[in-house]
Structures are given as structure tokens and as C-alpha cells.
Design a protein around this motif. Structure first.
Motif, PDB file in Angstrom:
ATOM      1  N   LEU A   1      -6.650  92.628 -17.377  1.00 11.61           N
ATOM      2  CA  LEU A   1      -6.051  92.038 -16.183  1.00 11.61           C
ATOM      3  C   LEU A   1      -6.913  92.261 -14.942  1.00 11.61           C
ATOM      4  CD1 LEU A   1      -3.489  90.436 -15.476  1.00 11.61           C
ATOM      5  CD2 LEU A   1      -2.424  92.594 -14.770  1.00 11.61           C
ATOM      6  N   ALA A   2      -7.778  93.280 -15.008  1.00 11.44           N
ATOM      7  CA  ALA A   2      -8.655  93.554 -13.862  1.00 11.44           C
ATOM      8  C   ALA A   2      -9.594  92.395 -13.562  1.00 11.44           C
ATOM      9  CB  ALA A   2      -9.459  94.826 -14.121  1.00 11.44           C
ATOM     10  N   ASN A   3      -9.786  91.513 -14.515  1.00 17.18           N
ATOM     11  CA  ASN A   3     -10.620  90.329 -14.278  1.00 17.18           C
ATOM     12  C   ASN A   3     -10.009  89.398 -13.229  1.00 17.18           C
ATOM     13  OD1 ASN A   3     -12.578  91.079 -16.177  1.00 17.18           O
ATOM     14  ND2 ASN A   3     -11.424  90.136 -17.859  1.00 17.18           N
ATOM     15  N   LEU A   4      -8.717  89.602 -12.937  1.00 16.69           N
ATOM     16  CA  LEU A   4      -8.048  88.785 -11.920  1.00 16.69           C
ATOM     17  C   LEU A   4      -7.935  89.530 -10.590  1.00 16.69           C
ATOM     18  CD1 LEU A   4      -5.103  87.213 -14.002  1.00 16.69           C
ATOM     19  CD2 LEU A   4      -7.426  86.347 -13.654  1.00 16.69           C
ATOM     20  N   ASP A   5      -8.701  90.571 -10.432  1.00 16.80           N
ATOM     21  CA  ASP A   5      -8.620  91.372  -9.201  1.00 16.80           C
ATOM     22  C   ASP A   5      -9.451  90.724  -8.085  1.00 16.80           C
ATOM     23  OD1 ASP A   5      -7.756  94.305  -8.266  1.00 16.80           O
ATOM     24  OD2 ASP A   5      -9.726  93.808  -7.398  1.00 16.80           O
ATOM     25  N   PHE A   6      -8.832  90.639  -6.899  1.00 18.81           N
ATOM     26  CA  PHE A   6      -9.540  90.175  -5.699  1.00 18.81           C
ATOM     27  C   PHE A   6      -9.126  91.068  -4.531  1.00 18.81           C
ATOM     28  CE2 PHE A   6     -10.246  87.273  -2.057  1.00 18.81           C
ATOM     29  CZ  PHE A   6     -11.545  86.870  -2.319  1.00 18.81           C
ATOM     30  N   SER A   7      -9.166  92.374  -4.808  1.00 21.26           N
ATOM     31  CA  SER A   7      -8.807  93.325  -3.760  1.00 21.26           C
ATOM     32  C   SER A   7      -9.960  93.535  -2.788  1.00 21.26           C
ATOM     33  CB  SER A   7      -8.370  94.656  -4.372  1.00 21.26           C
ATOM     34  OG  SER A   7      -9.387  95.169  -5.219  1.00 21.26           O
ATOM     35  N   THR A   8     -11.174  93.233  -3.223  1.00 18.72           N
ATOM     36  CA  THR A   8     -12.337  93.207  -2.322  1.00 18.72           C
ATOM     37  C   THR A   8     -12.894  91.794  -2.347  1.00 18.72           C
ATOM     38  OG1 THR A   8     -13.826  93.888  -4.119  1.00 18.72           O
ATOM     39  CG2 THR A   8     -12.885  95.632  -2.721  1.00 18.72           C
ATOM     40  N   TYR A   9     -13.441  91.399  -1.212  1.00 23.36           N
ATOM     41  CA  TYR A   9     -13.875  90.005  -1.073  1.00 23.36           C
ATOM     42  C   TYR A   9     -15.041  89.708  -2.001  1.00 23.36           C
ATOM     43  CZ  TYR A   9     -14.804  85.523   1.110  1.00 23.36           C
ATOM     44  OH  TYR A   9     -14.984  84.182   1.333  1.00 23.36           O
ATOM     45  N   ASP A  10     -14.937  88.631  -2.761  1.00 20.71           N
ATOM     46  CA  ASP A  10     -16.002  88.192  -3.675  1.00 20.71           C
ATOM     47  C   ASP A  10     -16.137  86.682  -3.505  1.00 20.71           C
ATOM     48  OD1 ASP A  10     -17.729  87.502  -5.694  1.00 20.71           O
ATOM     49  OD2 ASP A  10     -16.667  88.620  -7.257  1.00 20.71           O
ATOM     50  N   ALA A  11     -17.185  86.276  -2.808  1.00 24.53           N
ATOM     51  CA  ALA A  11     -17.390  84.857  -2.509  1.00 24.53           C
ATOM     52  C   ALA A  11     -17.487  84.012  -3.771  1.00 24.53           C
ATOM     53  CB  ALA A  11     -18.644  84.674  -1.660  1.00 24.53           C
ATOM     54  N   ASN A  12     -17.916  84.641  -4.905  1.00 26.99           N
ATOM     55  CA  ASN A  12     -18.056  83.885  -6.146  1.00 26.99           C
ATOM     56  C   ASN A  12     -16.707  83.415  -6.703  1.00 26.99           C
ATOM     57  OD1 ASN A  12     -20.884  84.170  -6.245  1.00 26.99           O
ATOM     58  ND2 ASN A  12     -20.675  86.249  -7.106  1.00 26.99           N
TER      59      ASN A  12
END
Length: 537
Positions: A212-223
Motif C-alpha cells: 500500500l506504500a506505493n500509494l503514498d504521497f505524504s511528500t511531494y513527488d512531481a512524478n
């Protein structure tokens, strides 16, 4: 008919007793049967006619409800980049503005790749959503929006199930699955549009069930960002305005504006009176009233001028309907301006039979010279002549008319009667102005308050009374149905009584035939005896 064997064998009186009994029974039955059949037919026709009148009132009600609050105002836009639609005709007023769209509102959208099918296991745990703004990799939460959590149970963690869990949570986030290629699927997560609704999406995995960590966006990732959220920016007569959505219902009273695409060319958004729209509405209004009036005329006709007698001729209830409709369409409509308004003001005249006639030229002239007064027919409303006051009405207990509002040192009165104050609102809870609310920030003000009930709403209220449970017409139909049942029972009882009468007559004639036979037998014996005596002598 039964065969009279006794008469056939000349064993009795020689009279056809069966035929005589039939004649006696028919003489007793037919007048009663005809009377009951006539009553049954009359009640059946009356019930059918009353039901038809009810149906016409219902049809009138449905049609007028569709026309209710039609003001003759029409919304338009000079370019397809902006759509404008009327949502509340009661709040509508004329306007014309020039609008420029600088940018459309967009939704913060994240894309998670790397899945080979929609049924791939993603991993269980929970997804926490915070909303706000991202700036230089730093997230600032929107204080007006609380954090939301979506649980992904063990064994219910396919890509499809994760999508459904997010959508079912109803937290203002839309999830979808996009097939980007052969054996290539992505989870799309989209926030509500606007600059302040960007997502921070934190994944917490269930111990021993990674993924499930693959759906993490707790830090900004432009990709992972397919699109940043932004507000719509546009101008109205040169004034810059921002909104979080491209569908805007709080810009102009009574309309919703939709921004469809960027357009640097000026767009005219307007609401204006349209004669064709108004004429179509009033034509339907007249047509529906005439349909009901014509039906009532047909049913109440007493046979004058060679016309057939109506099914409800002489019925006082039908006459009351005719009189009421005639009164409603000829009475002045008050509370819309300083003058009384009549249907004749718009080219509508009432004929002797109660039907209405609409003159196109007279209507166009009247409407184009005073379109605002058209509301008296179509749109119940409350207005004032003071721009610092706004008025509204709750309920329908008020008496139409013009009233004087005075606010002196924060104390309000309406036509000299005290009102109740709650903040900036002053309201009446009883009397002729019951339900009136006046909103103002002023402490001293005066105004004329116009409280008008439209003709359509007046007729709708009357139709409600006509069709209500326990109304006169429903009571009459019920009573007639009871009468019909009684007559049908009487008819059934009559059949039973006539069978009993037939049996009595047959019994009497049988007794008579036995007596006649006995006398005949005695006569034969005497004749034979005399013949024997004569022969011996």
C-alpha cells in the motif's frame, strides 16, 4: 321458460299457468328493475364525470407547477466558453455583464502506475487524506477541512477494491482506473477542484501485507502529479474574481454560470426579458384553464342552444367550481407594485362562458412596456423599494398587498405592527405579513414592501383544496359509490324476491290445477253414472 305439461295434456284447467306466472312476475319486477337500472346508470355516469373533473384539476395542477415562477426572463451567453442557466426564477432579475476567463479551475490529480491488471493486489492498511496546498514541496493544511481516512481491509485490496473504497468513503476524492497500455493499469486519484484542495495522501500498511506504500504521497513527488489544483480566475466587468469550481452558483442571483474553456475574448452573459418565452408560457396557462372550463361547461349544460344535457347539470359543486375560476381570473392581483394588475392588462379577457381569450398583439404590447408586472401571473414574490433592504417570505399565510416598513433606532414595524428582530433579520410571525423576513444592516430605514401572490399560485392552492382528501368532490364520489353499491344490492335482492314470488305463484296455480282436475274427475264420474242409468232404463 318452463313447459306447462299439465296444460299440454289437458289434465287441468287448460290455462298456460307458467306463461301467466311469468307475466305476473314480470309485471312486478320490470318497473322496479328499470328504476334501479336507471339509478345505477345515472350514478355510474356521475362518478365517471366527477372523476374526469378531478383528472382535469390534476392536469391543470401539473401544468401550472411547471409554469410556476416563469418570469419571461431568459439567460444567454454570447460565446460557448461560458454557459448560463436559470436555477431559481424567483430570484432572477435582468443583468448584462462582460466576462473574461483567465484560467479554469482544475483538480489536484495523482497517478499511480505499475499495475498489470485491475485485480492486482495493492496491499491492505489505511490511506489518510489531508487537504490544502503544496508550495516548494511543503504542505499547508486547509484549516477548514478535516483529515479523512479510508481503510483497506486484508483480502479486499485489489486495485478495483481500493478504488471503490476511496469512492465509497465520499470524502471529496474521486478514484478511477485507467488502462494505459497492454497489461498496464494506473490508479487515478482526483481531488475537488481548486487551489486549496490539493491532497497529501499518507499510506499505512498492514503489518506483513506490504504494497500500500506505493500509494503514498505524504511528500511531494512531481512524478506522481498529473495536474495541480488551481482556482478559476475570471473578470466581471473588469473586476477579478476567483472560484474553486468552474460551476458557479453564487455569482448572480437565480442563475448558475459554468466556465467551459479559456477564452480571452470578452463574453456577454445576460438575463433579459424574452417576449416569445413569456407568450409561450401564458398561452399554455390560458389553454389549460380553458380545458377545465370547457369540461365544466359541457357537464353542467342544461340543454340550452340545442346542446345535450350535461352529465352533472344542476350540480351545485360544479357550479361553484365555475364561479371560483371566473372569480380568480377576474380579480385584481395586488402586491406587485403600486397599481392593481388584471389579466386584461396582458390582453386576456374572460368570456361569458368562463373561458379565456388571449390577444397576441395586446399581450406583446403590454409585456414589452411592463415585463416586470408579468410576475403577477407567474411568480409569487416579495420586493422593496429600498436597496438597503432585502425581503423574503416563508410559507403562504400572508395577505397580498403593499405595506409600509419603518425601522427606527433598530425597532421595526410593518404597517405600524411590531416585528421580531434576530440580528439583521426582522420578521412577522402572524397577521397579514406572516412569514415576511426583512434583512438589513441599517438601524434606521423606511421602505414600501410589496407582497404579491401570483395567479398561478392562487389557482394551485385552490386546486390543492379541490383534490385534498375529504374535499367536496371526493366526498361526493364516495357517497355516489356507496349509493351505487346499495342499488346493485337492491337489484340482486330484487332477483331473489322475484324467484320467491315465482315459487309462490306456481304453488298457487298448482293448487288450483289440482282442484280443477279433481272437479273434472268428479264431473266425468257423474257423466258416466248418468250415462249408465240412462242405458239401464
Amino acid at each position: 321458460m318452463a313447459v306447462d305439461y299439465i296444460s299440454a295434456l289437458n289434465a287441468g284447467s287448460g290455462l298456460n299457468s307458467t306463461q301467466i306466472v311469468d307475466a305476473l312476475v314480470d309485471a312486478e319486477r320490470l318497473p322496479k328493475e328499470e328504476r334501479l337500472t336507471k339509478k345505477i346508470d345515472e350514478k355510474t355516469v356521475s362518478i365517471s364525470s366527477l372523476s374526469k373533473v378531478k383528472t382535469e384539476f390534476t392536469t391543470l395542477q401539473t401544468t401550472l407547477e411547471a409554469l410556476d415562477e416563469t418570469t419571461g426572463l431568459s439567460a444567454s451567453s454570447s460565446e460557448a466558453s461560458i454557459s448560463i442557466a436559470i436555477t431559481d426564477a424567483s430570484e432572477l432579475s435582468q443583468f448584462s455583464y462582460t466576462m473574461d476567463i483567465n484560467q479554469l479551475a482544475t483538480s489536484h490529480t495523482l497517478v499511480f502506475d505499475g499495475y498489470t491488471s485491475a485485480t492486482d493486489s495493492v496491499g491492505s492498511g489505511s490511506l489518510s487524506f489531508d487537504f490544502g496546498t503544496w508550495s516548494d514541496g511543503t504542505f499547508a493544511a486547509n484549516a477548514g477541512l478535516s483529515s479523512q481516512t479510508v481503510t483497506i481491509p486484508t483480502g479486499e485490496d485489489t486495485l478495483e477494491e481500493v478504488r471503490d473504497a476511496i469512492n465509497d468513503a465520499d470524502i471529496g476524492v474521486l478514484a478511477s482506473i485507467l488502462q494505459t497500455g497492454v497489461d498496464s493499469y494506473s490508479l487515478i486519484v482526483q481531488a475537488t477542484s481548486g487551489a486549496d484542495y490539493a491532497m497529501r495522501m499518507s499510506a499505512t500498511e498492514t503489518s506483513g501485507d506490504a504494497g500500500l506504500a506505493n500509494l503514498d504521497f505524504s511528500t511531494y513527488d512531481a512524478n506522481l502529479v498529473a495536474q495541480d489544483g488551481q482556482d478559476a480566475i475570471f473578470t466581471v466587468d473588469g473586476v477579478t474574481i476567483t472560484r474553486s469550481s468552474n460551476t458557479i452558483d453564487d455569482l448572480f442571483d437565480g442563475v448558475t454560470v459554468t466556465l467551459n474553456y479559456d477564452n480571452t475574448d470578452p463574453v456577454t452573459a445576460a438575463v433579459s426579458y424574452d417576449t416569445a418565452t413569456a407568450y409561450e408560457a401564458i398561452s399554455i396557462f390560458v389553454e389549460e384553464l380553458n380545458r377545465l372550463s370547457s369540461l365544466l361547461k359541457e357537464y353542467t349544460n342544461r340543454g340550452s342552444d340545442g346542446a345535450p344535457v350535461g352529465a352533472l347539470a344542476g350540480d351545485p359543486l360544479m357550479r361553484s367550481f365555475q364561479n371560483k375560476l371566473r372569480t380568480l381570473t377576474t380579480t385584481a392581483l395586488e402586491g406587485f407594485n403600486d397599481n392593481q394588475i388584471y389579466l386584461t392588462s396582458f390582453g386576456i379577457t374572460t368570456e361569458r362562458d368562463g373561458t379565456l381569450t388571449l390577444d397576441y398583439d395586446d399581450f406583446v404590447t403590454a409585456f414589452e412596456s411592463d415585463p416586470d408586472s408579468f410576475a403577477a401571473i407567474m411568480n409569487t414574490r416579495v420586493t422593496t423599494d429600498n436597496r438597503d433592504l432585502t425581503a423574503s417570505i416563508v410559507g403562504d399565510s400572508f395577505t397580498p398587498g403593499n405595506y409600509s416598513f419603518v425601522l427606527s433606532s433598530g425597532t421595526p414595524t410593518i404597517d405600524g405592527v411590531s416585528m421580531t428582530t434576530d440580528g439583521n433579520f426582522h420578521y412577522s410571525s402572524s397577521g397579514d405579513t406572516s412569514g415576511l423576513y426583512i434583512n438589513t444592516t441599517e438601524t434606521d430605514a423606511t421602505a414600501s414592501v410589496y407582497m404579491g401572490r401570483s395567479l398561478i399560485d392562487t389557482i394551485l392552492a385552490y386546486a390543492d383544496d379541490v383534490l385534498a382528501r375529504g374535499s367536496d368532490i371526493n366526498t361526493k364520489i364516495s357517497d355516489y359509490s356507496d349509493d351505487l353499491s346499495d342499488y346493485e344490492l337492491e337489484l340482486a335482492d330484487l332477483s331473489s324476491d322475484m324467484e320467491a314470488a315465482r315459487e309462490r305463484y306456481m304453488l298457487k296455480f298448482g293448487t288450483m290445477e289440482s282442484a280443477v282436475k279433481s272437479l273434472k274427475d268428479t264431473g266425468s264420474y257423474l257423466t258416466q253414472f248418468m250415462d249408465s242409468m240412462t242405458k239401464d232404463n
